[in-house]
Design an enzyme around this catalytic site. Structure first.
Site, PDB file in Angstrom:
ATOM      1  N   ASP A  62      80.409  29.757  43.001  1.00  0.00           N
ATOM      2  CA  ASP A  62      79.646  29.738  44.246  1.00  0.00           C
ATOM      3  C   ASP A  62      80.225  30.860  45.096  1.00  0.00           C
ATOM      4  O   ASP A  62      81.371  30.772  45.551  1.00  0.00           O
ATOM      5  CB  ASP A  62      79.798  28.395  44.960  1.00  0.00           C
ATOM      6  CG  ASP A  62      78.949  28.291  46.217  1.00  0.00           C
ATOM      7  OD1 ASP A  62      78.570  29.343  46.774  1.00  0.00           O
ATOM      8  OD2 ASP A  62      78.679  27.159  46.663  1.00  0.00           O
ATOM      9  N   SER A 143      68.727  46.269  48.556  1.00  0.00           N
ATOM     10  CA  SER A 143      67.279  46.150  48.406  1.00  0.00           C
ATOM     11  C   SER A 143      66.596  47.225  49.233  1.00  0.00           C
ATOM     12  O   SER A 143      67.176  47.772  50.185  1.00  0.00           O
ATOM     13  CB  SER A 143      66.823  44.771  48.900  1.00  0.00           C
ATOM     14  OG  SER A 143      65.410  44.699  49.006  1.00  0.00           O
ATOM     15  N   TYR A 156      66.340  38.354  55.622  1.00  0.00           N
ATOM     16  CA  TYR A 156      66.636  39.015  54.348  1.00  0.00           C
ATOM     17  C   TYR A 156      66.992  40.480  54.578  1.00  0.00           C
ATOM     18  O   TYR A 156      67.959  40.992  54.004  1.00  0.00           O
ATOM     19  CB  TYR A 156      65.439  38.899  53.415  1.00  0.00           C
ATOM     20  CG  TYR A 156      65.683  39.472  52.042  1.00  0.00           C
ATOM     21  CD1 TYR A 156      66.531  38.828  51.142  1.00  0.00           C
ATOM     22  CD2 TYR A 156      65.078  40.659  51.628  1.00  0.00           C
ATOM     23  CE1 TYR A 156      66.773  39.354  49.872  1.00  0.00           C
ATOM     24  CE2 TYR A 156      65.303  41.188  50.372  1.00  0.00           C
ATOM     25  CZ  TYR A 156      66.157  40.534  49.494  1.00  0.00           C
ATOM     26  OH  TYR A 156      66.398  41.055  48.251  1.00  0.00           O
ATOM     27  N   LYS A 160      70.477  42.621  53.682  1.00  0.00           N
ATOM     28  CA  LYS A 160      70.528  43.775  52.787  1.00  0.00           C
ATOM     29  C   LYS A 160      70.932  45.058  53.515  1.00  0.00           C
ATOM     30  O   LYS A 160      71.545  45.955  52.912  1.00  0.00           O
ATOM     31  CB  LYS A 160      69.197  43.942  52.065  1.00  0.00           C
ATOM     32  CG  LYS A 160      68.886  42.795  51.108  1.00  0.00           C
ATOM     33  CD  LYS A 160      70.027  42.573  50.099  1.00  0.00           C
ATOM     34  CE  LYS A 160      69.735  41.473  49.109  1.00  0.00           C
ATOM     35  NZ  LYS A 160      70.814  41.302  48.100  1.00  0.00           N
TER      36      LYS A 160
END
Length: 271
Positions: A62, A143, A156, A160
């Protein structure tokens, strides 16, 4: 020098599927000792089942747990014969939707996995990469969403953008040690993440939204090849897919146009 001494070792977080699985297979096919970590043990078993030969390793990880990072990398180092040449911070999740519709738990989970997990991975990797430097490398999967922030992508994109920043910072910080740090910035990649909806209040898959927008979906193998190129190259940020390259070019040379396009796209979605 024996074959085992010559064999290099790579550890990949999030190795149970998608990009992590593709990287594991790509490097294993080229003779590397491959280690993967993930919370999905069944998925990791499937990944290793696709790799021929005995030079492979898996352990539950994890990435939000700093101690697990330490223990897993130490165990992998021993299994690999005492050295880790490359660590790939790949584990990540997608979160999308209007910011006011996201639950606190959705925000926290994305930030914890996508940012804290990367920082913990870098911390734990340093001592191992230092032993195999110069030439060792930390690869961070970012990304195209870390180049341009679009509507419904705030959390998100933030994560990134952070990954790209971490890679840049460590590129400078670790240069005197001979350790490379870089980011990989894919656009939309053919992985199970495309089947998700982004957030719990949506029933529309990410794939359907991407296809409706007329955007390309890049084969996951292209990401794996780019990681290979990054490990053997010396660039800071690597772009994967036509969309990522177009976004990067436009953001640099036509920022006003990019902003206008993002606002128009949000209007079409009723945002």
């Amino acid at each position: 020098m024996s074959a085992q001494e010559q064999r290099r070792a790579i550890f990949i977080s999030g190795g149970a599927s998608g990009i992590g699985r593709a990287i594991a297979r790509h490097f294993a096919e080229r003779g590397w000792f491959v280690g993967i970590g993930d919370v999905n043990e069944e998925g990791m078993e499937d990944t290793l089942g696709l790799i021929e030969g005995g030079f492979k390793y898996m352990q539950k990880l994890d990435v939000r747990d700093r101690d697990e990072w330490e223990n897993v990398l130490q165990a992998f180092s021993v299994a690999a014969g005492g050295g880790v040449d490359v660590v790939v911070n790949n584990a990540g999740i997608g979160t999308g939707g209007p910011i006011h519709e996201l639950g606190v738990d959705e925000i926290d989970r994305c930030v914890d996995i996508n940012i804290r997990g990367v920082l913990y991975g870098a911390q734990a990797a340093y001592q191992h990469l230092l032993k195999t430097a110069p030439g060792s490398c930390l690869v961070n999967i970012a990304s195209a969403a870390g180049i341009v922030g679009g509507s419904g992508m705030s959390v998100y994109s933030a994560s990134k953008f952070a990954v790209r920043g971490i890679a840049e910072s460590l590129d400078a910080e670790w240069a005197p040690d001979g350790i490379k740090s870089c980011s990989i910035c894919p656009s939309f990649i053919e992985t199970p993440l495309l089947e998700g909806t982004g957030h719990r209040k949506s029933n529309e898959s990410v794939r359907s939204r991407v296809q409706a927008a007329g955007l390309e979906i890049t084969p996951v193998e292209e990401v794996a090849q780019t990681v290979w190129d990054a490990v053997h190259g010396d660039e800071l940020h690597y772009l994967v897919g036509k969309t990522a390259k177009k976004i990067s070019f436009a953001k640099k040379w036509m920022p006003g146009r990019v902003r206008k396009q993002q606002r128009q796209a949000a209007s079409l979605l009723g945002r």
